[in-house]
Motif scaffolding. Structure first.
Motif, PDB file in Angstrom:
ATOM      1  N   MET A 193       0.836  -1.165   0.000  1.00 26.05           N
ATOM      2  CA  MET A 193       0.000   0.000   0.000  1.00 26.05           C
ATOM      3  C   MET A 193       0.891   1.242   0.000  1.00 26.05           C
ATOM      4  SD  MET A 193      -2.531   1.350   2.963  1.00 26.05           S
ATOM      5  CE  MET A 193      -3.948   0.368   2.692  1.00 26.05           C
ATOM      6  N   THR A 194       0.590   2.163  -0.923  1.00 28.26           N
ATOM      7  CA  THR A 194       1.371   3.395  -1.036  1.00 28.26           C
ATOM      8  C   THR A 194       0.450   4.595  -0.852  1.00 28.26           C
ATOM      9  OG1 THR A 194       2.820   2.319  -2.625  1.00 28.26           O
ATOM     10  CG2 THR A 194       2.903   4.705  -2.530  1.00 28.26           C
ATOM     11  N   ASN A 219       0.494   8.636  -1.178  1.00 29.15           N
ATOM     12  CA  ASN A 219       1.231   9.817  -1.642  1.00 29.15           C
ATOM     13  C   ASN A 219       0.496  11.067  -1.171  1.00 29.15           C
ATOM     14  OD1 ASN A 219       3.176   8.344  -3.051  1.00 29.15           O
ATOM     15  ND2 ASN A 219       1.796   8.122  -4.787  1.00 29.15           N
TER      16      ASN A 219
END
Length: 46
Positions: free
Chosen positions: A1-2, A4
């Protein structure tokens, strides 16, 4: 999971206008209104 994340900081400062700039702006506005009135009067005669 990213995840930003982008953060922006915007600062707004009230700009002080010098007397000369105010006079110039007023003259420009007056000339603009005069030209607009001339265009309207010329359009009416056509």
């Amino acid at each position: 999971m990213t995840i930003n994340l982008i953060f922006f900081t915007i600062s707004i400062k009230k700009r002080k206008i010098s007397l000369e700039e105010a006079r110039h702006d007023e003259m420009v506005e007056r000339l603009y209104e005069q030209n607009k009135e001339k265009q309207i009067s010329i359009h009416r005669f056509m």
